[in-house]
Design a protein around this motif. Structure first.
Motif, PDB file in Angstrom:
ATOM      1  N   TYR A  35     -36.397  40.409  53.404  1.00 22.76           N
ATOM      2  CA  TYR A  35     -37.643  40.992  52.914  1.00 22.76           C
ATOM      3  C   TYR A  35     -38.674  39.883  52.716  1.00 22.76           C
ATOM      4  CZ  TYR A  35     -36.058  39.134  48.407  1.00 22.76           C
ATOM      5  OH  TYR A  35     -35.639  38.312  47.407  1.00 22.76           O
ATOM      6  N   TRP A  36     -39.942  40.296  52.585  1.00 20.31           N
ATOM      7  CA  TRP A  36     -41.029  39.337  52.362  1.00 20.31           C
ATOM      8  C   TRP A  36     -41.414  39.352  50.888  1.00 20.31           C
ATOM      9  CZ3 TRP A  36     -42.591  35.832  55.831  1.00 20.31           C
ATOM     10  CH2 TRP A  36     -42.301  36.059  57.173  1.00 20.31           C
ATOM     11  N   ARG A  37     -41.362  38.180  50.272  1.00 16.69           N
ATOM     12  CA  ARG A  37     -41.753  38.045  48.862  1.00 16.69           C
ATOM     13  C   ARG A  37     -43.142  37.412  48.778  1.00 16.69           C
ATOM     14  NH1 ARG A  37     -41.381  34.236  44.596  1.00 16.69           N
ATOM     15  NH2 ARG A  37     -40.393  32.691  45.936  1.00 16.69           N
ATOM     16  N   THR A  38     -44.037  38.064  48.061  1.00 17.29           N
ATOM     17  CA  THR A  38     -45.387  37.536  47.904  1.00 17.29           C
ATOM     18  C   THR A  38     -45.379  36.362  46.929  1.00 17.29           C
ATOM     19  OG1 THR A  38     -46.396  39.699  48.350  1.00 17.29           O
ATOM     20  CG2 THR A  38     -47.758  38.068  47.213  1.00 17.29           C
ATOM     21  N   ILE A  39     -45.864  35.214  47.403  1.00 13.49           N
ATOM     22  CA  ILE A  39     -45.937  34.014  46.557  1.00 13.49           C
ATOM     23  C   ILE A  39     -47.323  33.896  45.926  1.00 13.49           C
ATOM     24  CG2 ILE A  39     -45.688  31.497  46.496  1.00 13.49           C
ATOM     25  CD1 ILE A  39     -44.080  31.700  49.080  1.00 13.49           C
ATOM     26  N   ILE A  40     -48.341  34.094  46.757  1.00 12.62           N
ATOM     27  CA  ILE A  40     -49.730  34.016  46.299  1.00 12.62           C
ATOM     28  C   ILE A  40     -50.480  35.254  46.794  1.00 12.62           C
ATOM     29  CG2 ILE A  40     -51.944  32.795  46.489  1.00 12.62           C
ATOM     30  CD1 ILE A  40     -50.017  31.236  44.828  1.00 12.62           C
ATOM     31  N   LYS A  41     -51.193  35.889  45.881  1.00 10.39           N
ATOM     32  CA  LYS A  41     -52.107  36.963  46.250  1.00 10.39           C
ATOM     33  C   LYS A  41     -53.397  36.715  45.482  1.00 10.39           C
ATOM     34  CE  LYS A  41     -52.352  41.966  46.904  1.00 10.39           C
ATOM     35  NZ  LYS A  41     -51.657  43.260  46.691  1.00 10.39           N
TER      36      LYS A  41
END
Length: 235
Positions: free
Chosen positions: A98-104
């Protein structure tokens, strides 16, 4: 008989699982920012600025212009009045990836909207947030095990204190997306029209009053650079 019942129960469970998955996908799509923006704007007719009526929720399409020093998009360094970025890392959990958001990160500033020589002013506020937006992603980059980040991407990662390599020196699988409203870009904004006296002159604008598109407790500003938005409402 037990065997048939077991197969029947398995079929029901599979059907329920598929149904729930479809419902979740639909909910995610229907209530996503893009569809919410399109549904709201489709109920409004695009108007000329000088025909806007006070206290009426109105839609205007025009050219975005800066009021003060423009923002700079983190990766592309484009001058803009609004940007939205995301950095994600691919992770594993058992057999699942899965893709984990680090910076938004999202930044918006006060701007003009110019149409046929007339202006409106728009003041997006982020705390508390007074707008709903959807921007088209138009810059992407990535890195992976066998793909080093470009120097430009590495600089960006360093800015956000993100290491591009893991414990054993292998590249992390990272991806970056960027959406901006550039200076001079054609966009659509909807808000509650309020006519106000102009405190300072605007080059090329000869009127003493200007309309501001505002939000309210019940209605947020709508901001998007989606093209060719259709309207269901007729004049």
């Amino acid at each position: 008989m037990i065997f048939l019942t077991s197969n029947f129960d398995s079929s029901i469970l599979i059907f329920i699982f598929i149904t729930v998955a479809i419902v979740l996908i639909f909910i995610s799509y229907y209530f996503g920012s893009k569809q919410k923006v399109l549904r709201t704007l489709s109920k409004l007719q695009d108007k000329r600025i000088m025909s806007l009526k006070s206290n009426e929720f109105s839609r205007v399409t025009g050219k975005a212009l800066h009021v003060k020093t423009p923002l700079l998009a983190p990766y592309s360094k484009r001058k803009c009045i609004f940007y939205s970025i995301k950095i994600e890392q691919k992770k594993s959990s058992g057999k699942n990836k899965y893709w984990r958001t680090i910076i938004k990160e999202e930044k918006a500033q006060e701007f003009f909207l110019e149409k046929n020589g007339d202006f409106v002013i728009v003041k997006p506020n982020q705390n508390p947030k007074n707008y709903l937006s959807h921007l088209v992603v138009d810059k992407k980059t990535n890195s992976g095990t066998f793909k080093d980040p470009t120097p430009k991407f590495e600089t960006l990662l360093n800015h956000y204190n993100i290491k591009s390599e893991g414990f054993f020196g292998f590249n992390k699988t990272l991806r970056y997306s960027e959406a901006v409203i550039e200076i001079g870009e054609q966009i659509t904004v909807a808000g509650i029209a309020k006519w106000k006296s102009l405190k300072e002159a605007i080059d090329g604008y000869s009127y003493s009053k200007i309309v501001e598109l505002e939000s309210s407790d019940k209605q947020k500003l709508i901001i998007t650079d989606l093209p060719n938005i259709k309207s269901k409402k007729r004049l």
